[in-house]
Design an enzyme around this catalytic site. Sequence first.
Site, mmCIF file in Angstrom:
data_model
loop_
_atom_site.group_PDB
_atom_site.id
_atom_site.type_symbol
_atom_site.label_atom_id
_atom_site.label_comp_id
_atom_site.label_asym_id
_atom_site.label_seq_id
_atom_site.Cartn_x
_atom_site.Cartn_y
_atom_site.Cartn_z
ATOM 1 N N TRP A 175 10.125 76.116 50.284
ATOM 2 C CA TRP A 175 10.874 74.889 48.683
ATOM 3 C C TRP A 175 11.995 76.162 48.840
ATOM 4 C CZ3 TRP A 175 9.156 78.553 43.816
ATOM 5 C CH2 TRP A 175 10.230 77.823 42.738
ATOM 6 N N LYS A 231 3.832 70.612 36.598
ATOM 7 C CA LYS A 231 4.140 68.845 37.506
ATOM 8 C C LYS A 231 2.890 68.490 36.936
ATOM 9 C CE LYS A 231 7.486 70.045 40.153
ATOM 10 N NZ LYS A 231 7.954 71.305 39.681
ATOM 11 N N ASP A 278 1.069 78.721 47.492
ATOM 12 C CA ASP A 278 1.605 77.800 46.307
ATOM 13 C C ASP A 278 0.137 76.008 46.411
ATOM 14 O OD1 ASP A 278 2.463 77.184 45.087
ATOM 15 O OD2 ASP A 278 4.925 77.787 45.807
#
Length: 452
Positions: free
Chosen positions: A181, A298, A262
């Site tokens: 990311w 999310k 993560d």
Amino acid sequence: MRSEFTSPSSSSSSSADRRLNALVRHLATASMVSQTAVAFSPTSGFHGDSVFSHVVRAPEDPILGVTVAYNNDPSPVKLNLGVGAYRTEEGKPLVLNVVRKAEQMLLNDKSRVKEYLPIVGIAEFNKLSAKLIFGADSPAIRENRVTTVQCLSGTGSLRVGAEFLARHYHQKTIYIPQPTWGNHPKVFTLAGLSVKTYRYYDPTTRGLNFQGLLEDLGSAPSGSIVLLHACAHNPTGVDPTLQQWEQIRQLMRSKALLPFFDSAYQGFASGNLDEDAQSIRMFVADGGECFVAQSYAKNMGLYGERVGALSVVCRAADVASKVESQLKLVIRPMFSNPPIHGASIVATILKDSNMFNEWTIELKAMADRIISMRKQLFDALRARGTPGDWSHIIKQIGMFTFTGLNSKQVEFMTREYHIYMTSDGRISMAGLSSKTVPHLADAIHAAVTRMS
């Protein structure tokens, strides 16, 4: 005979007048002083260029910039596949029904106040978040070896963890996957860590470069920090198998490498909360230490609420307590204490068995729709006879797919088909629908056959 007595009302009135006159005189004097200060201030900009004239315009964020370009495009067929946010079949943002229900419950609770939270956030939220990621029967939780603090979504959780490590850990180097990311290297660098990469994605197979990963982690200095995506790797959608995770765990523990997970997509990748947390639980089960950054952006659709948590698993309860005391010293000057609303929504859902079950059903529906989009796109490309093997689209998992398209092909698709994505060919499967799959398939087919 005239009375010398003045009524209380007239006395208070004249007193108020005197105070008002004094205030007016004070403000007038202050204004003159201010104007004089401005006139002679070297930074005022009244007599020359701004003191910030030397500042250069920064480039748009590579991901958020895609949305800016998309918004400026008047085409009726434009399609935004850059943003990492779930969309319905109609292409609309989704607020989960269970989230609306939780918000209504909070709204109806007249005892709720808007006071500051403690530095570590809502205790119940932290407890439930740890239980969600580590499992209800986690020995680390049972033995009080876990400290969890509420942070500003996944990004804030990563930053708080990174700042703590930069202050208190003996190794200042973190290894991150290549690619990863786009925000990861910035977060860790600004926190004071040195960022290096390990091989992860293999462009030829469009899968995991497992051998390269093992070699790079095997040659990393003992004690180095290693960033791991818990599931649904962003941007590639490529995850290790459970057997590969076990090999990674054994290698990292043998070299005393510190795992920093993560977890941005728990339940959102496979549709199963426990399955998507297996990699983390393998590392916790061996009794070793690790960091976990959690996000509810999310899996609960709480993108703008910025709800997250950082958990640190330690070897002993007294160590966990000391770590928490130092995490407070990181948080206090950073954002003082976290926001109350989003975390209250999460805690309301997680603590109620009926609402929790309702959430898992909605969560699976989102994950299943993304899996369906993968299948539809793969079938559409195969039906068109698009050159190449596109099976990676259905093998990859989660919100994103690394298509394998190069920057020239991406530019062509944007120019000719008004399809927006990041230049590395990453697309958000959640941005697709049954109606837009044919348009994307046409664009990919044209790009592959016309732009090598």
